[in-house]
Design a protein around this motif. Structure first.
Motif, short mmCIF file in Angstrom:
data_model
loop_
_atom_site.label_atom_id
_atom_site.label_comp_id
_atom_site.label_asym_id
_atom_site.label_seq_id
_atom_site.Cartn_x
_atom_site.Cartn_y
_atom_site.Cartn_z
N SER A 45 29.04 48.45 44.19
CA SER A 45 30.18 49.36 44.23
C SER A 45 31.51 48.63 44.42
CB SER A 45 30.00 50.39 45.35
OG SER A 45 29.92 49.74 46.60
N SER A 46 31.46 47.35 44.72
CA SER A 46 32.69 46.58 44.96
C SER A 46 33.12 45.81 43.73
CB SER A 46 32.47 45.60 46.11
OG SER A 46 32.13 46.25 47.29
N LYS A 47 34.41 45.56 43.67
CA LYS A 47 34.95 44.73 42.59
C LYS A 47 35.18 43.32 43.11
CE LYS A 47 37.32 48.29 39.99
NZ LYS A 47 38.58 48.72 39.41
N ILE A 48 35.10 42.38 42.21
CA ILE A 48 35.36 41.00 42.58
C ILE A 48 36.86 40.76 42.48
CG2 ILE A 48 34.99 38.60 41.91
CD1 ILE A 48 32.26 39.41 40.99
N SER A 49 37.41 40.24 43.56
CA SER A 49 38.84 39.98 43.59
C SER A 49 39.10 38.49 43.42
CB SER A 49 39.43 40.47 44.91
OG SER A 49 38.95 39.69 45.97
N ASN A 50 40.37 38.15 43.30
CA ASN A 50 40.75 36.74 43.21
C ASN A 50 40.35 36.00 44.48
OD1 ASN A 50 41.87 36.91 40.66
ND2 ASN A 50 43.91 37.37 41.44
N ASP A 51 40.44 36.66 45.61
CA ASP A 51 40.05 36.04 46.88
C ASP A 51 38.58 35.63 46.87
OD1 ASP A 51 42.59 36.33 47.87
OD2 ASP A 51 42.14 38.18 48.97
N ASP A 52 37.75 36.43 46.26
CA ASP A 52 36.32 36.10 46.19
C ASP A 52 36.10 34.82 45.38
OD1 ASP A 52 35.57 38.39 47.65
OD2 ASP A 52 35.62 39.60 45.82
N VAL A 53 36.81 34.69 44.29
CA VAL A 53 36.67 33.50 43.46
C VAL A 53 37.22 32.28 44.19
CG1 VAL A 53 37.34 32.44 41.26
CG2 VAL A 53 36.78 34.88 41.35
N VAL A 54 38.34 32.45 44.88
CA VAL A 54 38.91 31.35 45.65
C VAL A 54 37.94 30.92 46.76
CG1 VAL A 54 40.77 30.74 47.26
CG2 VAL A 54 41.30 31.92 45.13
N ASN A 55 37.29 31.88 47.38
CA ASN A 55 36.30 31.56 48.41
C ASN A 55 35.16 30.72 47.84
OD1 ASN A 55 37.66 32.83 50.48
ND2 ASN A 55 36.56 34.76 50.23
N LEU A 56 34.71 31.08 46.64
CA LEU A 56 33.66 30.28 45.99
C LEU A 56 34.11 28.84 45.81
CD1 LEU A 56 32.09 32.32 43.05
CD2 LEU A 56 31.00 31.54 45.13
N LEU A 57 35.34 28.66 45.39
CA LEU A 57 35.86 27.31 45.19
C LEU A 57 35.93 26.55 46.51
CD1 LEU A 57 38.68 28.07 42.60
CD2 LEU A 57 36.47 26.98 42.17
N HIS A 58 36.30 27.23 47.57
CA HIS A 58 36.34 26.59 48.89
C HIS A 58 34.94 26.17 49.32
CE1 HIS A 58 40.53 27.01 49.88
NE2 HIS A 58 40.50 28.31 49.62
N TYR A 59 33.97 27.02 49.07
CA TYR A 59 32.59 26.68 49.44
C TYR A 59 32.11 25.46 48.67
CZ TYR A 59 32.39 31.19 51.81
OH TYR A 59 32.63 32.25 52.64
N TYR A 60 32.45 25.40 47.39
CA TYR A 60 32.06 24.23 46.60
C TYR A 60 32.76 22.98 47.10
CZ TYR A 60 29.17 26.56 43.15
OH TYR A 60 28.16 27.23 42.52
N SER A 61 33.99 23.12 47.52
CA SER A 61 34.72 22.00 48.09
C SER A 61 34.06 21.52 49.39
CB SER A 61 36.17 22.41 48.35
OG SER A 61 36.87 21.41 49.01
N LEU A 62 33.62 22.45 50.20
CA LEU A 62 32.92 22.11 51.43
C LEU A 62 31.62 21.37 51.13
CD1 LEU A 62 32.53 22.35 54.50
CD2 LEU A 62 31.49 24.60 54.08
N ILE A 63 30.88 21.83 50.16
CA ILE A 63 29.63 21.17 49.77
C ILE A 63 29.91 19.75 49.29
CG2 ILE A 63 27.78 21.18 48.05
CD1 ILE A 63 27.81 24.25 48.30
#
Length: 70
Positions: A45-63
C-alpha cells in the motif's frame, strides 16, 4: 519498483548479517544489529519515495565500508 526495492532490502540484510561477526568491536556489532532490525521492506500500500532509494544507497555504502575494514 517495489519488488526490486524489497529484493535489495533482503540482500542488504543478508550482507550485513554476514559481516557482523567479522567486526571486532562489540559496540559496533550491536549498532549494526540495530540497523538490520530497522531496515524494513515496503508493503503493497506504500509508495517508494526518493528517501527510500537514498537509504538503499547509504546501506550499500555501509556494506562497502565494512568490507574494506577486513
Amino acid at each position: 519498483l517495489r519488488e526490486f526495492y524489497n529484493n535489495k532490502v533482503s540482500e542488504i540484510k543478508e550482507s550485513l548479517n554476514k559481516l557482523i561477526p567479522n567486526i571486532n568491536d562489540k559496540t559496533t556489532q550491536i549498532k549494526l544489529n540495530e540497523v538490520v532490525s530497522l531496515i524494513k521492506e515496503i508493503d503493497k500500500s506504500s509508495k517508494i519515495s526518493n528517501d527510500d532509494v537514498v537509504n538503499l544507497l547509504h546501506y550499500y555504502s555501509l556494506i562497502e565500508e565494512l568490507t574494506n575494514i577486513k
